[in-house]
Structures are given as structure tokens and as C-alpha cells.
Design a protein around this motif. Sequence first.
Motif, mmCIF file in Angstrom:
data_model
loop_
_atom_site.group_PDB
_atom_site.id
_atom_site.type_symbol
_atom_site.label_atom_id
_atom_site.label_comp_id
_atom_site.label_asym_id
_atom_site.label_seq_id
_atom_site.Cartn_x
_atom_site.Cartn_y
_atom_site.Cartn_z
ATOM 1 N N VAL A 169 -3.741 5.623 -9.747
ATOM 2 C CA VAL A 169 -3.166 6.511 -8.568
ATOM 3 C C VAL A 169 -4.779 6.867 -8.412
ATOM 4 C CG1 VAL A 169 -3.446 8.905 -10.549
ATOM 5 C CG2 VAL A 169 -2.191 8.886 -7.796
ATOM 6 N N LEU A 170 -4.881 7.198 -7.130
ATOM 7 C CA LEU A 170 -6.832 7.943 -6.514
ATOM 8 C C LEU A 170 -6.068 9.452 -5.976
ATOM 9 C CD1 LEU A 170 -8.144 4.520 -4.239
ATOM 10 C CD2 LEU A 170 -8.919 5.310 -6.764
ATOM 11 N N LEU A 224 -8.704 -0.814 -0.014
ATOM 12 C CA LEU A 224 -8.065 -0.193 -0.137
ATOM 13 C C LEU A 224 -6.640 -0.711 0.334
ATOM 14 C CD1 LEU A 224 -8.747 3.547 1.570
ATOM 15 C CD2 LEU A 224 -8.475 2.760 -0.690
ATOM 16 N N GLY A 240 -8.466 14.470 3.423
ATOM 17 C CA GLY A 240 -8.163 12.911 2.301
ATOM 18 C C GLY A 240 -6.718 12.692 3.254
ATOM 19 N N SER A 241 -6.210 12.623 3.539
ATOM 20 C CA SER A 241 -5.276 12.444 4.138
ATOM 21 C C SER A 241 -5.068 11.860 5.796
ATOM 22 C CB SER A 241 -3.741 13.233 4.537
ATOM 23 O OG SER A 241 -3.125 13.753 3.225
ATOM 24 N N MET A 268 -6.406 8.466 7.008
ATOM 25 C CA MET A 268 -6.231 6.986 7.206
ATOM 26 C C MET A 268 -5.837 7.344 8.314
ATOM 27 S SD MET A 268 -5.450 5.943 4.634
ATOM 28 C CE MET A 268 -6.818 6.067 3.317
ATOM 29 N N LEU A 309 1.245 5.420 0.751
ATOM 30 C CA LEU A 309 0.215 6.681 0.404
ATOM 31 C C LEU A 309 0.926 8.065 0.480
ATOM 32 C CD1 LEU A 309 -1.289 5.490 4.055
ATOM 33 C CD2 LEU A 309 -1.976 5.277 1.566
ATOM 34 N N TYR A 320 -2.514 6.248 -3.787
ATOM 35 C CA TYR A 320 -3.154 6.787 -2.793
ATOM 36 C C TYR A 320 -2.736 8.111 -2.541
ATOM 37 C CZ TYR A 320 -6.929 8.809 0.901
ATOM 38 O OH TYR A 320 -7.791 9.405 1.433
ATOM 39 N N GLY A 378 -3.194 11.255 -0.323
ATOM 40 C CA GLY A 378 -4.629 12.939 0.141
ATOM 41 C C GLY A 378 -4.097 14.298 0.961
ATOM 42 N N VAL A 426 -11.129 1.030 -10.214
ATOM 43 C CA VAL A 426 -9.972 0.843 -8.840
ATOM 44 C C VAL A 426 -9.565 -0.235 -8.899
ATOM 45 C CG1 VAL A 426 -10.309 1.586 -6.355
ATOM 46 C CG2 VAL A 426 -12.514 2.465 -7.545
ATOM 47 N N MET A 455 0.561 -1.144 -0.146
ATOM 48 C CA MET A 455 0.207 -0.010 0.057
ATOM 49 C C MET A 455 0.973 1.445 0.276
ATOM 50 S SD MET A 455 -3.305 0.775 2.269
ATOM 51 C CE MET A 455 -4.221 2.160 1.909
ATOM 52 N N VAL A 485 -7.373 12.232 -3.457
ATOM 53 C CA VAL A 485 -8.947 12.366 -2.528
ATOM 54 C C VAL A 485 -8.692 13.285 -2.231
ATOM 55 C CG1 VAL A 485 -10.042 11.431 -0.415
ATOM 56 C CG2 VAL A 485 -8.407 9.756 -2.580
#
Length: 222
Positions: free
Chosen positions: A96-97, A120, A133-134, A137, A3, A127, A129, A91, A1, A99
Motif C-alpha cells: 500500500v502507498l 503507478l 493525494g486523492s 489522480m 485506488l 494507492y 490518497g 515500490v 490498479m 499519500v
Amino acid sequence: MKLLLTSGGIINKSIRDALVDMLGKPIAEANALCIPTAMYGHPWVGPGVKTWQFISGNSEDRLVDLGWKSVGVLELTALPSIDEDRWVPLVRETDVLLVSGGDALYLCHWMRQSGLADLLPSLSAVYVGLSAGSMVMAPNIGEYFVGWTPPGGGDEALKLVDFAIFPHLEHEMLPGNTMAAAERWAAGMQGPAYAMDDQTAIKVIDGAVEVVSEGQWKLFSP
């Protein structure tokens, strides 16, 4: 994952370079999905023109207008009403997402209701954020940032990282976001907590945490 948790978006070279490194390919070769949902829960940013600005790339955060190969919109409030096979493959295939900021608890609620929260950890996408959006998490966001109230109350977030985030440190438009305020906020948190300005981001890859900054930040240990 993977981020990339930002306060103000992709607004300096260091954060942009970190993003490209995490993607493993040029931005122009990467497909993105933007998620504006958090904006609807915050009275300062949505619904209305600012939501359009985020989706269309006409905002200061520089998330959507970086020059992606393609950009789509993933609206979490719509997902519970459509079949998973309409959106889950999309998805899983995206690079990249993106957010948006807004209200972190509203975003958390709809990430859970939509099923995205469960998805996720298994995604290969980066990801990214922005502000709320950050913050979403984290284990929790702290009473200081509670706006929209979830059905069960409280300030619990997704717990996908073990630290909390105080964004927009010393921002000229947010006079209450001082280092002293961040210290008081951190004193009420149960785990590590970062205060960071908009020139700072936190990079997390498989649990390894690295701060990327051209500005000001501080780690508060419990």
C-alpha cells in the motif's frame, strides 16, 4: 490498479473496511510506504512539525498508525537523484502507498519528475490518497485549488481517473468549502466531479468507481 481516494483519511469503519477488502489481507500483514511530498508545497502543512506528524502516525488522518506490518518513507523529491534500482523494487513489492495531503500540483510535479507517475498503473499496491493525494489522480483540479504553480502553469493533474475531487466539504476549519462553492467549482470542470466530506472516500478498482461514505457527498455531472 486499486485506488482509495479519501478526503480526510481512514477515519471511519466503512472506509477502513474498504481498505482491508482492497488489500485482501489484514492491515497487520501489509507493508506500507508513506509519501509526504505534497506537504512541502502547501504553506499550511509543511515543512516542519505536521510533516513529522504524518510520517510518525501522529495525525488525525489515521493513515500511518493503522497497525501496518511495516511503514517506510518514499520521498519523491529525492528519487531523481538516486538510481531506479534503489527504489523501484521497493515500490513494486509494497502492499500500500499512503499519500499525504498538501498541494496537489506540487505532488503531481514530483510524481512525474520522480518517475512514480509512470509506474503507478502497473503496481499491484493499493494507492490510498489523502486530500491532495486523492485530487492528483484527476484530469485537473480546478482553479479553486491552485496554490503552487507548476513550471508550465495550468491545473492539469495525472489523469489516472476521469473525475475530479473537491475534498473537505463543509469542513469547520475551511469555511469556504461549502456545497455552493463546490457547485461553482464543478461548473468549471470538463468531466464528472465529486464533492465529498472527510467521512467519505472513493474506491476505484480497474476503473469501476464506488463511493464509500458515512457522511456527505455529491456527484456533479458535466
